[in-house]
Write a protein that holds these residues in place. Structure first.
Motif, short mmCIF file in Angstrom:
data_model
loop_
_atom_site.label_atom_id
_atom_site.label_comp_id
_atom_site.label_asym_id
_atom_site.label_seq_id
_atom_site.Cartn_x
_atom_site.Cartn_y
_atom_site.Cartn_z
N TYR A 291 36.36 -39.47 -66.86
CA TYR A 291 35.99 -40.35 -65.75
C TYR A 291 35.25 -41.60 -66.20
O TYR A 291 34.78 -42.37 -65.36
CB TYR A 291 35.15 -39.57 -64.75
N ALA A 338 28.62 -38.54 -51.79
CA ALA A 338 30.08 -38.54 -51.80
C ALA A 338 30.64 -39.80 -51.15
O ALA A 338 31.62 -40.39 -51.63
CB ALA A 338 30.60 -37.30 -51.09
N TYR A 342 33.17 -41.99 -53.30
CA TYR A 342 34.59 -41.95 -52.94
C TYR A 342 34.97 -43.10 -52.01
O TYR A 342 35.84 -43.91 -52.35
CB TYR A 342 34.92 -40.61 -52.29
N GLY A 376 32.48 -36.15 -58.31
CA GLY A 376 33.72 -35.67 -58.92
C GLY A 376 33.85 -35.95 -60.39
O GLY A 376 34.96 -35.97 -60.93
N THR A 382 35.34 -28.42 -57.34
CA THR A 382 36.24 -28.82 -56.28
C THR A 382 35.78 -30.13 -55.67
O THR A 382 34.60 -30.34 -55.44
CB THR A 382 36.28 -27.73 -55.18
N LEU A 383 36.73 -31.05 -55.40
CA LEU A 383 36.38 -32.32 -54.79
C LEU A 383 35.92 -32.10 -53.36
O LEU A 383 36.53 -31.36 -52.61
CB LEU A 383 37.57 -33.27 -54.80
N ILE A 385 35.31 -34.57 -50.40
CA ILE A 385 35.31 -35.90 -49.81
C ILE A 385 35.03 -35.71 -48.33
O ILE A 385 35.90 -35.32 -47.56
CB ILE A 385 36.65 -36.62 -50.05
N ARG A 446 40.96 -39.95 -53.55
CA ARG A 446 41.55 -38.66 -53.93
C ARG A 446 42.68 -38.85 -54.92
O ARG A 446 42.81 -38.12 -55.91
CB ARG A 446 42.03 -37.94 -52.67
N ILE A 449 41.20 -39.77 -58.43
CA ILE A 449 40.54 -38.64 -59.09
C ILE A 449 41.57 -37.65 -59.61
O ILE A 449 41.48 -37.18 -60.76
CB ILE A 449 39.56 -37.95 -58.13
N TRP A 450 42.57 -37.35 -58.80
CA TRP A 450 43.56 -36.37 -59.25
C TRP A 450 44.46 -36.94 -60.35
O TRP A 450 44.98 -36.18 -61.17
CB TRP A 450 44.37 -35.85 -58.08
#
Length: 501
Positions: A291, A338, A342, A376, A382-383, A385, A446, A449-450
């Motif tokens: 990251y 968060a 995010y 994250g 686990t995320l 958001i 999302r 991040i993924w």
């Protein structure tokens, strides 16, 4: 002072009760000098604030009164720790230095290295003792919970009888330019900590399990012990054992679940502190390097976030409440972090510093581990958001909290309170439009991040993070596929989301 003395260096352990370092210092058979070193350079660090400084001053006054009650006087010295200790060694025959182990930021870690080098050079033995479940030089997480539980179950250390104190003149309190702009913060000191503990275990804590998620109900139902634990006005073992004693009484309806949840969060508190103990630069470096350089800076978004003017009512209400009180319940802390990471896509090191300054109960180990988890960047969790509109509806169903802290929304109908931009008369408001499209920002975050999680080598490094930092119940968090069903933060509260007690 001509006799040999033992220096007892108080840091974040501002009490006499259950104080292993005090007992050890007394056992050495010399007069004990109780010393607190005020380090101006520490208070120039960007994670410090006037509210924290005022709380510290009150807690030191409380400690000084405790020591005076046993016939001694707390010695306050101002300056660099090594320089202060060197001057003190020139005034007295310092035969030993005793303190508790401290788990702090990289600044305090490096300061302790410098003090250790000085002590060795002077031939002065420095003994550091545990005061919590955090284990120094931990080689594996496999036995950590057992070690923590054994420490918590051990008898508390009684205040030694017939204390023989050494005395030395104190420096005046330094003129630090850090005003306390927190009109509703909690006052410092051990008496307040003991009072809060008693009130929580006999009255307020009955609804803790269900009320702690609400910023309204949590203000009353949470223990509110976090700032006192952060400065050691009360020990975690005192709190654990008092809670265990209350559990053995088998109090009435609601108590069993609430006290069980409270005990779990006490354990999780030290679980997170252990992460910083094992990674002293946790406040500066992503736990998972995948990251690195993912997020950037946006001064306008950061300014709106800090001021509570993002245009998202529940986020702004929580930020304004925190700015005024120095406290916020754990779920709302998680949501604030968060949302910054995010939806606003801000680097956690920027927003984490603001939140650190606002929390009177700032505990670096909890704060930075949670900051990374809610952003994250751990690679193993686990995320989460959060949908801030849904959180507002769930946690402030009457809208009383939001309206109190965002009075600009007084005219907005209830059905539009958490999303006033949907109200047909929104142009009448003196309240900003949202600085981001909440739904679109969540989707983009999302996806980004993924994308990192699917990258080459991600799982290998994540496995190493698990081995070093994760609870042994949490190994299942390593996953390289996005969840099939996208949703907001889980309804069930877990210990991993705990910032405060």
């Amino acid at each position: 002072m001509t006799r040999e003395i033992t220096v007892l260096w108080f840091k974040r352990d501002l009490r006499l009760g259950d104080h292993p370092a005090l007992a050890h210092a007394v056992s050495l058979g010399r007069p004990v000098l109780p010393l607190y070193i005020f380090e101006p350079e520490l208070w120039e660090e960007p994670d410090t604030s006037g509210r924290q400084l005022a709380f510290l001053q009150e807690s030191l006054e409380s400690l000084g009164a405790e020591i005076a009650g046993t016939g001694g006087a707390l010695c306050l010295r101002v300056g660099d720790a090594v320089e202060v200790l060197s001057r003190l060694a020139g005034e007295a025959q310092v035969a030993a230095l005793v303190s508790h182990e401290e788990t702090g930021t990289l600044w305090t870690f490096e300061r302790d290295l410098a003090v250790g080098a000085w002590a060795r050079g002077q031939g002065i033995p420095w003994t550091e003792l545990r005061q919590s479940g955090v284990v120094r030089r931990l080689d594996t997480r496999d036995r950590w919970a057992m070690q923590r539980n054994m420490f918590m179950a051990a008898p508390q250390v009684e205040v030694p009888q017939g204390l023989t104190w050494a005395e030395a003149p104190s420096d005046p309190w330094p003129p630090i330019d850090k005003p306390d702009h927190c009109p509703e913060r909690q006052p410092g000191g051990r008496p307040m900590a003991l009072s809060l503990l008693g009130g929580f275990l006999t009255e307020r804590g009955q609804t803790y399990r269900k009320a702690m998620s609400s910023p309204v109900e949590g203000e009353w139902a949470c223990s509110r012990l976090s700032p006192y634990l952060a400065l050691g006005c009360i020990s975690s073992r005192e709190v654990v054992q008092a809670t265990t004693a209350r559990q053995s009484e088998k109090p009435g309806q609601g108590w069993a679940g609430s006290l069980k949840s409270f005990q779990a969060r006490l354990a999780w508190r030290e679980h997170f502190m252990q992460k910083l103990e094992d990674m002293p630069d946790l406040d500066r470096r992503n736990m998972h390097s995948g990251y690195d350089n993912l997020r950037g800076t946006d001064p306008e978004r950061l300014a709106a976030y800090v001021a509570g003017e993002t245009g998202v009512p529940f986020v702004d209400a929580c930020m304004r409440y925190l700015n005024a009180t120095g406290w916020l319940n754990f779920r709302m802390r998680s949501m604030l972090m968060a949302f910054a990471s995010y939806h606003l896509w801000l680097d956690w090191r920027q927003t984490g510093l603001h939140l650190a300054r606002q929390f009177t109960d700032y505990e670096p180990g909890i704060h930075w581990a949670q900051t990374q988890m809610q952003s994250g960047t751990t690679g193993i969790n686990t995320l989460r958001i959060y949908n801030p509109m849904k959180q507002g509806l769930d946690q402030d169903p009457t809208g009383a909290f939001t309206r109190r802290w965002v009075p600009e929304l007084a005219e907005v109908p209830d059905k539009h309170l958490q999303a006033p931009w949907r109200w047909e008369e929104v142009d009448r408001l003196r309240y900003p439009a949202p600085i981001v499209d909440v739904a679109e920002a969540a989707r983009e975050a999302r996806s980004k991040i993924w994308a990192v999680r699917r990258g080459d080598g991600f799982r290998d490094e994540a496995s190493r993070v698990v081995e070093k930092h994760a609870s042994r119940k949490d190994r299942h968090f390593v996953n390289d596929r996005a969840p099939r069903k996208r949703r907001a933060a889980p309804k069930k509260d877990t210990g991993q989301m705990s910032f405060d007690l």
